[in-house]
Design an enzyme around this catalytic site. Structure first.
Site, mmCIF file in Angstrom:
data_model
loop_
_atom_site.group_PDB
_atom_site.id
_atom_site.type_symbol
_atom_site.label_atom_id
_atom_site.label_comp_id
_atom_site.label_asym_id
_atom_site.label_seq_id
_atom_site.Cartn_x
_atom_site.Cartn_y
_atom_site.Cartn_z
ATOM 1 N N HIS A 151 -1.658 -19.701 24.426
ATOM 2 C CA HIS A 151 -0.877 -19.035 23.370
ATOM 3 C C HIS A 151 -1.374 -19.457 21.985
ATOM 4 C CE1 HIS A 151 2.850 -17.242 21.695
ATOM 5 N NE2 HIS A 151 2.746 -18.219 20.802
ATOM 6 N N GLU A 152 -1.510 -20.753 21.782
ATOM 7 C CA GLU A 152 -1.971 -21.243 20.487
ATOM 8 C C GLU A 152 -3.433 -20.877 20.226
ATOM 9 O OE1 GLU A 152 -0.037 -22.424 18.273
ATOM 10 O OE2 GLU A 152 1.708 -22.483 19.596
ATOM 11 N N HIS B 189 -3.480 -17.615 18.464
ATOM 12 C CA HIS B 189 -3.251 -17.735 17.019
ATOM 13 C C HIS B 189 -4.507 -18.261 16.309
ATOM 14 C CE1 HIS B 189 0.913 -16.819 17.507
ATOM 15 N NE2 HIS B 189 1.225 -17.942 18.147
#
Length: 567
Positions: free
Chosen positions: A42-43, A46
């Protein structure tokens, strides 16, 4: 014999991974690592989106708390932190504001600041984590299905007594190929087809049985405890023991143990092809299985330990099946044993009340010597007595075998309420009086809980004998009996005869009654309860009333209802 006695072993057959405390710890480690990977991906989404958008990334960290080790490459610090629970991305201007030396809040004016990027690019950066998780999930699915995974086969391993599947005629060993025109590839698809069926809908099961294709109409019924439709079937058996009963001890080398693989029963080698047939025979009547051999590791603590073959001693238990449509409890020629607690959920309501496995139920909420239907009905009704307080106390009188004392306890079933929606679950005592779908009896306490007076309009042998409820049976003829299994075996040996049944009532002297043991078709044919009667007079099914409201359906002659109707 309207309720044919049988013996059933206290074994649970399923695939199992030998696991100890270290294995349990490793499961938790795997869960933490799994969440960490998901959060890391998920990170990473980003991070990559921020780099694409021209935002300066000051730090990309795996884990939280203090840094264990890391390195700086270009303008970004890559850190590996102490707690490996995901990670985070720190971008320039992510906080939108900074405090200068004068103490005033000012907007960052760096062109590479997150706050100075167009709204479209900021939206991409914010949503990139979720998009990355979706892409990662899709990639994992592709890898799993390309490599392949193990799923349970659509072969039926067990059929619960008196369930919709049993009444319809499904049998252990049947391979389900199709349900209502939909192809079935694995057992989970059978479960979904049943759960998603409409209430009252009849499902057409196309099964392969002994090389033939058979169509079996099954009408699922709602399970009040699980609050969903069920048919009463289990997946195919594996010859590996998952759990064993409390009467088996690890110190006894010839007792079965979790992880044992059954390799031979009475000279028949157990394979994946015949596992259902052989193990169903073993579970239905272990008295007929004299030689059961298992394969177990010499040292269970070592995964690579060599194995050896051990002949195990299986302790059978009493099994009684209903044979008519009345509310009569399962019984042995009209004799009803006392119920016994099979298991108690740790820290559950029954456990907190003081109920223990092995306790004998003497009285339940004012019902003396209750049967399983009365208890189930009373538990459900307890939640409706006061709509404001669905959790109501139930007084129970039990006999504790390990102390020989009678005692009262108060049990309050648990009712779960769904937040916001407000729906309530069925009350749950968080204990079980069943094992593999059958009632558990106080087999070694040969006291009669109650007497069934009639069976299909005819008086039962117990009612005809005049034996009183509460009596302790002591002998059959001159043969002493101490357990229900011994009594059942004596009845088998005296089929068609009248015997003197000795008993004691309270502290009175021993008395006798004349007890007639009727003939049965299985006794006449010389077959036990494990044999499958497939047809009588050329008929495989008969039209039977299965409910008191007059509902009728085709029932196979292998079921007690069908067998009685056919005769």
């Amino acid at each position: 014999m309207h309720c044919e006695p049988a013996a059933i072993s206290n074994l649970s057959l399923a695939a199992v991974d030998m696991a100890g405390h270290l294995k349990t710890v490793w499961y938790f480690v795997e869960i933490v690592l799994g969440f960490s990977v998901i959060i890391f991906v998920h990170e990473l989404g980003h991070f990559l989106a921020a780099k694409w958008a021209g935002v300066r990334v000051e730090q990309f960290a795996i884990g939280f708390f203090r840094e264990v080790f890391g390195f700086t490459r270009g303008e970004t610090r890559y850190s590996f932190n102490l707690l490996p629970l995901g990670g985070y991305v720190k971008m320039l201007g992510q906080e939108d504001f900074e405090i200068d030396t004068t103490g005033e809040l000012q907007v960052k004016d760096d062109p590479r600041s997150f706050a100075n990027k167009p709204v479209g690019r900021r939206m991409i950066i914010v949503s990139a984590g979720v998009v990355m998780n979706l892409l990662f999930a899709g990639l994992l699915f592709m890898i799993v299905f390309l490599i392949g995974m193990n799923v349970p086969s659509p072969r039926i391993g067990s059929v619960l007594p008196d369930s919709p599947a049993a009444l319809a005629g499904l049998e252990p060993g049947d391979v389900v190929r199709d349900i209502n025109g939909e192809k079935i590839n694995e057992f989970n698809e059978i479960t979904m087809a049943v759960v998603l069926a409409k209430p009252g809908q009849t499902l057409d099961f196309e099964v392969q049985r002994n090389g033939k294709v058979v169509h079996v109409p099954v009408t699922p019924e709602r399970d009040p405890k699980a609050d969903r439709l069920q048919a009463g079937i289990g997946s195919a058996m594996s010859p590996v023991l998952l759990v064993v009963g409390p009467e088996y001890k690890l110190k006894n080398w010839h007792d079965p143990r979790p992880g044992d693989r059954i390799v031979e029963v009475d000279g028949t080698k157990v394979t994946d092809a015949n596992a259902n047939t052989v193990l169903t025979h073993l579970l239905s009547d272990p008295l007929d299985a004299k030689n059961v051999v298992v394969e177990r590791p010499v040292d269970p603590t070592k995964e690579d330990s060599p194995t050896e073959r051990v002949k195990i001693d299986i302790k059978p238990r009493l099994l009684l099946r209903r044979g008519d449509i009345s509310d009569n409890p399962p019984n042995l020629l009209g004799l009803v044993p006392f119920l016994r607690v099979n298991s108690v959920d740790p820290d559950g309501r029954a456990d907190l009340a003081g109920l223990e496995p092995g306790d004998i139920i003497l009285e339940w909420d004012g019902i003396r010597n209750p049967d399983i239907r009365q208890i189930d009905k009373d538990v459900r009704a307890s939640a409706t007595r006061d709509p404001s307080y669905p959790e109501q106390d139930i007084p129970i009188r039990i006999r504790r075998p390990r102390t020989g004392q009678d005692m009262w306890i108060t049990l309050r079933p648990k009712v779960r309420v769904t937040p916001l929606i407000g729906t309530r679950s069925a009350p749950d005592i968080q204990a079980s009086l069943r094992r593999y779908g059958f009632e558990v009896y106080a087999e070694d306490w040969l006291h009669v809980a109650s007497i069934v007076s009639e069976y299909s309009g005819e008086p039962t042998p117990a009612a005809q004998s005049g034996l009183p409820a509460g009596a302790q049976i002591t002998k059959v003829g001159d043969q002493p009996v101490n357990t229900w299994l011994e009594l059942a075996q004596q009845f088998r040996e005296h089929v068609g005869q009248t015997v003197a049944l000795g008993y004691k009532l309270d502290n009175a002297a021993e008395q006798t009654v004349e007890f007639h043991v009727p003939q049965s078709i299985r006794a006449a044919l010389g077959v036990g309860p494990q044999a499958q009667i497939v047809s009588i007079g050329g008929k495989e099914t008969v039209d039977v009333e299965v409910k008191k409201d007059g509902d009728r359906m085709k029932v196979p002659v292998s079921h007690p209802l069908g067998l009685h109707a056919a005769l």
